[in-house]
Design an enzyme around this catalytic site. Structure first.
Site, short mmCIF file in Angstrom:
data_model
loop_
_atom_site.label_atom_id
_atom_site.label_comp_id
_atom_site.label_asym_id
_atom_site.label_seq_id
_atom_site.Cartn_x
_atom_site.Cartn_y
_atom_site.Cartn_z
N ASP A 187 -4.93 7.04 9.57
CA ASP A 187 -4.16 5.65 10.16
C ASP A 187 -2.81 5.70 11.38
O ASP A 187 -2.72 4.37 11.57
CB ASP A 187 -4.95 4.53 9.01
CG ASP A 187 -3.30 4.44 8.25
OD1 ASP A 187 -2.76 5.62 7.90
OD2 ASP A 187 -3.57 3.82 7.43
N SER B 82 0.64 -1.43 0.27
CA SER B 82 -0.07 0.31 0.19
C SER B 82 0.89 1.19 0.41
O SER B 82 0.41 2.28 -1.12
CB SER B 82 -1.05 -0.33 1.31
OG SER B 82 0.21 -0.29 2.10
N HIS C 144 -0.06 5.25 6.87
CA HIS C 144 0.36 5.83 6.06
C HIS C 144 0.61 6.77 5.56
O HIS C 144 -0.03 7.81 6.45
CB HIS C 144 -0.61 5.63 4.43
CG HIS C 144 -1.16 3.93 5.06
ND1 HIS C 144 -2.05 3.34 5.56
CD2 HIS C 144 -0.41 2.55 3.51
CE1 HIS C 144 -1.91 1.58 5.12
NE2 HIS C 144 -1.09 1.66 3.87
#
Length: 193
Positions: free
Chosen positions: A164, A9, A167
């Protein structure tokens, strides 16, 4: 020239609007410096090194000239055995080497909550594999978010992360690209033209 950005990701651009993730920002940075390069987004959110190993062969299409590997973060999040991470990354780098492509390995660091032995085993596998495969080595993907490299401050990274806490946001990606870009240029210089 085609650079495959192969990862999870962090490579894919999770949570960011199109154009603000690692791949488009890196491609823009390189092109602004005169590099005639297309960066291919080979990032899959949630991918582990095992997932990367299962897809590397078909990801290396004939038009790929160099590969940047950024995997291991999800192995860490799941507490997977560093020996398995090493085996998988070695398999990925071996597959790239079989095709005689220049490669870069971008490291991840284990948090201390898994214990010192785990942390040392995990952190040590990246430089060792980079050396074994003659890969351009970048010690840490997220270090540019933590301020002074001599005294990294994980708390400083919060301003450059999404909600979060994992990221990077667009500004965080820009900082990562600034740090990563010159080393990617070194990688591209290894491509036989």
């Amino acid at each position: 020239m085609q650079l495959l950005a192969f990862g999870d990701s962090l490579t894919q651009g999770y949570g960011l609007p199109q154009g603000e993730g690692l791949v488009p920002q890196l491609e823009s940075w390189l092109r602004e410096r005169g590099q005639d390069v297309t960066v291919i987004n080979g990032g899959v959110s949630g991918d582990t090194t095992a997932g990367g190993l299962s897809r590397i062969a078909w990801s290396l299409t004939p038009d790929v000239d160099a590969v940047m590997v950024t995997l291991g973060g999800n192995d860490l999040l799941r507490g997977l055995d560093p020996a398995d991470t090493r085996t998988n990354l070695d398999g990925i780098l071996t597959e790239i080497a079989v095709r005689d492509l220049p490669m870069m390995l971008v490291g991840m660091q284990a948090p201390g909550n898994y214990g010192t032995a785990y942390q040392q085993a995990f952190d040590g596998l990246y430089p060792e594999l980079a050396e074994a495969h003659d890969a351009v080595y970048v010690p840490s993907f997220l270090a540019p978010l933590m301020g002074d490299p001599e005294a990294p401050d994980p708390a400083a990274a919060r301003a450059f992360l999404q909600a979060d806490g994992i990221h990077p946001n667009a500004e965080g990606v820009a900082r990562i690209v600034e740090a990563l870009g010159p080393q990617v240029e070194d990688l591209l210089a290894r491509v036989d033209r």
